[in-house]
Design a protein around this motif. Structure first.
Motif, short mmCIF file in Angstrom:
data_model
loop_
_atom_site.label_atom_id
_atom_site.label_comp_id
_atom_site.label_asym_id
_atom_site.label_seq_id
_atom_site.Cartn_x
_atom_site.Cartn_y
_atom_site.Cartn_z
N UNK A 254 46.70 53.22 54.90
CA UNK A 254 46.23 52.43 53.76
C UNK A 254 47.38 51.96 52.88
N UNK A 255 48.51 52.64 52.93
CA UNK A 255 49.67 52.25 52.14
C UNK A 255 50.56 51.24 52.87
N UNK A 256 50.28 51.01 54.15
CA UNK A 256 51.16 50.18 54.98
C UNK A 256 51.04 48.71 54.58
N UNK A 257 52.07 47.90 54.86
CA UNK A 257 52.04 46.48 54.48
C UNK A 257 50.90 45.69 55.10
N UNK A 258 50.39 46.08 56.26
CA UNK A 258 49.31 45.34 56.89
C UNK A 258 47.95 45.55 56.28
N UNK A 259 47.86 46.38 55.24
CA UNK A 259 46.60 46.66 54.56
C UNK A 259 46.53 45.89 53.25
N UNK A 260 45.34 45.40 52.92
CA UNK A 260 45.13 44.69 51.65
C UNK A 260 43.85 45.21 51.01
N UNK A 261 43.95 45.64 49.77
CA UNK A 261 42.78 46.07 49.01
C UNK A 261 42.24 44.91 48.19
N UNK A 262 40.94 44.72 48.24
CA UNK A 262 40.26 43.77 47.37
C UNK A 262 39.34 44.58 46.46
N UNK A 263 39.58 44.53 45.18
CA UNK A 263 38.69 45.18 44.22
C UNK A 263 37.57 44.21 43.90
N UNK A 264 36.34 44.63 44.12
CA UNK A 264 35.17 43.78 43.90
C UNK A 264 34.48 44.23 42.61
N UNK A 265 34.13 43.27 41.78
CA UNK A 265 33.49 43.58 40.50
C UNK A 265 32.55 42.46 40.11
N UNK A 266 31.74 42.72 39.12
CA UNK A 266 30.91 41.70 38.47
C UNK A 266 31.45 41.51 37.06
N UNK A 267 31.20 40.38 36.43
CA UNK A 267 31.75 40.12 35.09
C UNK A 267 30.99 40.88 34.01
N UNK A 268 30.87 42.18 34.19
CA UNK A 268 30.22 43.06 33.23
C UNK A 268 31.22 44.12 32.78
N UNK A 269 31.09 44.61 31.54
CA UNK A 269 32.10 45.54 31.01
C UNK A 269 32.30 46.78 31.87
N UNK A 270 31.21 47.44 32.31
CA UNK A 270 31.36 48.67 33.09
C UNK A 270 32.05 48.41 34.42
N UNK A 271 31.64 47.34 35.11
CA UNK A 271 32.21 47.04 36.42
C UNK A 271 33.69 46.69 36.31
N UNK A 272 34.07 45.91 35.31
CA UNK A 272 35.48 45.53 35.16
C UNK A 272 36.30 46.69 34.61
N UNK A 273 35.68 47.58 33.85
CA UNK A 273 36.41 48.77 33.42
C UNK A 273 36.75 49.64 34.63
N UNK A 274 35.79 49.79 35.54
CA UNK A 274 36.04 50.54 36.77
C UNK A 274 37.09 49.83 37.61
N UNK A 275 37.01 48.50 37.67
CA UNK A 275 37.98 47.73 38.45
C UNK A 275 39.39 47.92 37.89
N UNK A 276 39.52 47.91 36.57
CA UNK A 276 40.83 48.10 35.97
C UNK A 276 41.39 49.49 36.29
N UNK A 277 40.52 50.50 36.25
CA UNK A 277 40.94 51.86 36.58
C UNK A 277 41.40 51.93 38.03
N UNK A 278 40.66 51.25 38.92
CA UNK A 278 41.02 51.29 40.33
C UNK A 278 42.33 50.55 40.59
N UNK A 279 42.55 49.43 39.90
CA UNK A 279 43.82 48.70 40.04
C UNK A 279 44.98 49.62 39.67
N UNK A 280 44.82 50.36 38.60
CA UNK A 280 45.88 51.27 38.16
C UNK A 280 46.09 52.40 39.17
N UNK A 281 44.99 52.90 39.74
CA UNK A 281 45.11 53.98 40.71
C UNK A 281 45.79 53.49 41.99
N UNK A 282 45.45 52.29 42.45
CA UNK A 282 46.10 51.74 43.64
C UNK A 282 47.59 51.60 43.42
N UNK A 283 47.97 51.16 42.23
CA UNK A 283 49.40 51.03 41.92
C UNK A 283 50.07 52.39 41.93
#
Length: 451
Positions: A254-283
């Motif tokens: 999952x860390x290899x260059x051939x892998x790509x993560x797409x974070x999927x969310x809806x334009x709602x506060x809870x979903x984007x808050x979770x998305x932001x947390x996941x973006x930070x965790x992936x980094x």
């Protein structure tokens, strides 16, 4: 700059170039992750359909309990074996789809890594049956196992993973470590000790050195369950290390260059808050993030008419005012002459009765209008009510758009580097290949059309 990103102005996030990501032969795995109920399954399926249509040999692995994927792809059912979806690929393109059966995947691991007699003993063990069917984290761990199996077969050049609908999107990354820690933990090692000692010596060790502990465990778990656990541990002893090894290998994949993560969310506060947390965790885990897919975004082709002006126009109609006059002139409605400064301007809304009866007909009952050919009369009060209702609906839509924009802006301010593809909200659910193709086209466009 990533190959899957198009740069735009300074005030907007970069646009996620979905087709460029799908067409890149170096992209071998796409993981769709995010909170529950944001459209991960539909996104994964639409990506698979579009990738196959563009010549890739793709397989979609879903862990969606609603089984919508099979229905939308025209397959009677999905199981633990990839099944080909017909009439999707262009040229050499192919699409296969499967649904994770976590117990069957666990059984396959046991059958592959234990001899026949030991495998049968493990599969028949009551504790194993409970563990493989519902232990916390088993589904996520088995999703990782199945991903590793698909990648090892090398039958497809693109694997798209729809992650489990967990309480937290982070479970997909954490579960393998948790299950590995459980299998390598002190509790398991304690239960494994008598089996390692063996025979009467093992029983003596158990009776003398662990009598207090086993007595407590027997009270908590029941003597029968404790025996099942000990039998399971003894049978699985040689396999425990393999679980951790495979989990670590898939984690590195999952860390290899051939892998790509797409974070999927809806334009709602809870979903984007979770998305932001996941973006930070992936980094933090050094995992490659391709971008954010923002589903169910609302738009309007009449966005030049603000919510405030639409509400004001509706109120004027309902209260008998004239909406296309300047403020304070509504009372001049029946004065018989149009005051200065009330000429229609750009963006005005000629919805008042006055605007519609500049040349009133000579016949017809009061409060009605007739068409030029003497057709059916129209009650202007009814027209006003309908128009006011439409204006209020438009105002509600514009308020939703504004709220979604504020929510997106908060996410963008925190993560301006994350590429975004927006998908317009659809009037209904996606239930066939045509719908998945439409979603794929919207994903590729990256910006929602007026809806």
């Amino acid at each position: 700059m990533s190959e899957g990103v198009d740069t735009v102005g300074m005030d907007t996030p970069p646009r996620l170039a979905v087709d460029r990501l799908l067409d890149d032969p170096e992209t071998r795995i796409i993981v769709c992750c995010g909170a529950g109920g944001v459209g991960k399954t539909t996104t994964a399926a639409a990506l698979g359909v579009r990738a196959a249509g563009r010549g890739r040999k793709a397989v979609v692995l879903t862990i969606d309990p609603a089984r919508r994927l099979a229905q939308s792809m025209g397959i009677d059912s999905l199981d633990n074996t990839p099944r080909k979806v017909e009439t999707v690929g262009a040229g050499d393109g192919e699409l296969h789809a499967m649904m994770l059966d976590m117990k069957r995947t666990f059984d396959e691991i046991v059958e592959a890594h234990a001899d026949g007699e030991r495998a049968r003993a493990i599969l028949a063990n009551p504790f194993y049956q409970s563990l493989s069917a519902g232990f916390a984290g088993t589904q996520e761990y088995m999703a990782m196992e199945k991903l590793g199996q698909l990648r090892a077969r090398d039958d497809w050049d693109l694997i798209i993973v729809d992650t489990p609908p967990s309480r937290s999107a982070l479970d997909f990354l954490d579960a393998p470590k948790r299950l590995g820690s459980f299998l390598d933990g002190k509790f398991i090692r304690v239960l494994m000790a008598p089996a390692k000692v063996g025979g009467r010596a093992g029983m003596k060790f158990l009776n003398v050195g662990m009598s207090m502990m086993t007595g407590t465990l027997s009270k908590l778990m029941g003597a029968s369950l404790l025996k099942d656990v000990q039998t399971f541990v003894a049978a699985m002893d040689t396999m425990f290390g393999g679980f951790r090894t495979r989990a670590d290998a898939t984690f590195r994949l999952l860390q290899a260059p051939g892998t790509a993560f797409l974070v999927v969310a809806a334009p709602e506060p809870d979903a984007l808050r979770e998305a932001a947390y996941f973006v930070e965790r992936l980094a933090a885990e050094n995992m490659p993030l391709a971008g954010l897919v923002l589903n169910r975004v609302h738009g309007s082709d009449a966005d030049q008419l603000s919510a405030e002006r639409a509400l004001a126009a509706a109120e004027n109609l309902e209260e008998g005012g004239i909406v296309d006059q300047e403020s304070g002139k509504a009372g001049l409605r029946d004065s018989g002459a149009e005051p200065k400064g009330t000429a229609e301007t750009a963006g005005s809304i000629p919805t008042s009765r006055t605007a519609r009866t500049t040349n009133p007909p000579e016949t017809g009952s009061p409060g009605t209008e007739s068409d030029a050919e003497g057709g059916t009369a129209v009650d202007t009060a009814v027209v006003d009510r309908v128009t006011a209702g439409l204006l209020r609906l438009h105002a509600e839509r514009m308020q939703v758009i504004a709220r979604e924009q504020r929510t997106r802006d908060r996410f963008t301010s925190l993560h301006p580097e994350v590429a975004v593809a927006e998908v317009a909200a659809l009037p209904g659910d996606v239930h066939d290949l045509a719908g998945l193709r439409a979603i794929g086209e919207r994903l590729a466009a990256g910006v929602p059309a007026g809806a």
